[in-house]
Design an enzyme around this catalytic site. Sequence first.
Site, PDB file in Angstrom:
ATOM      1  N   CYS A   1       0.801  -1.221   0.000  1.00  0.00           N
ATOM      2  CA  CYS A   1       0.000   0.000   0.000  1.00  0.00           C
ATOM      3  C   CYS A   1       0.845   1.288   0.000  1.00  0.00           C
ATOM      4  CB  CYS A   1      -0.983  -0.053   1.167  1.00  0.00           C
ATOM      5  SG  CYS A   1      -2.382   1.050   0.948  1.00  0.00           S
TER       6      CYS A   1
ATOM      7  N   ARG B   1     -12.617   5.986  -0.350  1.00  0.00           N
ATOM      8  CA  ARG B   1     -11.592   4.960  -0.151  1.00  0.00           C
ATOM      9  C   ARG B   1     -12.090   3.605  -0.659  1.00  0.00           C
ATOM     10  NH1 ARG B   1      -7.895   7.134   3.207  1.00  0.00           N
ATOM     11  NH2 ARG B   1      -6.860   5.143   3.428  1.00  0.00           N
TER      12      ARG B   1
ATOM     13  N   HIS C   1      -3.226  -5.697   2.751  1.00  0.00           N
ATOM     14  CA  HIS C   1      -2.718  -5.753   4.133  1.00  0.00           C
ATOM     15  C   HIS C   1      -3.194  -7.070   4.747  1.00  0.00           C
ATOM     16  CE1 HIS C   1      -1.979  -1.351   4.208  1.00  0.00           C
ATOM     17  NE2 HIS C   1      -3.140  -1.218   3.612  1.00  0.00           N
TER      18      HIS C   1
END
Length: 238
Positions: free
Chosen positions: A93, A127, A190
């Site tokens: 990320c 997001r 993640h």
Amino acid sequence: MKTLTLVHLYPREMNIYGDTGNVLVLRRRLQWRGLPVTVTPVSVGDPLPHDTDILLGGGGQDAAQGEIGADFAGRGAQLRAMADDGVVMLAICGTFQMLGHEFVTHEGRHLAGVGVLDVVTHGQPERLIGNNWVDTPQAGRLVGYENHSGLTTLGPDAAALGRTQTGRGNNGKDGTEGAVRDNVLGTYLHGPVLAKSPRLADDLLRRAYDRAGVTSELEPIDDALPELAAKVAVGRPR
Ligand code: GLN
């Protein structure tokens, strides 16, 4: 047997959603096999070890990326040389974004990248959030969790790490996720991704041994638990 040197970049600033776990997973998979490993944390101002075999960097808030931004950009020449030399890198990320040419935050702040990967990233107000999976040629299905405002576009010299479903991944549009060139891998996953994607963990170790000219087989590990964790995450997209 060669000792693998794992370098953990900015452990304080660039560690969200468990990304430090990627370092623990690699270390553990080596230790379970009786293979020697050292882990070196590298923070702002610390030198990057010249014998780095695998470099790992996690995600971060825009603010954290700003904190380490100048230090990271200052390492550009060394990081490009390491990538050219086949050093294995796993960038998650925020670190993935900064291995590219530039990250422009949704507030319009320009953070210079190092150009190891031919990608650019632009933040936007919404997001992309949720568990995600990515089908890759080299390591099968990867499973992790994404949460980013940055939308990443691949340039002509970057290949996607894999394919994902629409609405996810690099930019929510083109079905690509992450990027790969030589032994450098970037992804938005993640979780930590390696805890639910054991084939990728071993793929990284194999790349590092191959580069060092070590040909020994990695003994199989019972991965029933990480595979179950991956299955559960895939069933819970949000
Ligand atoms: N701050 C970056 C973004 O929002 C990276 C976030 C992250 O590392 N999860 O796009």
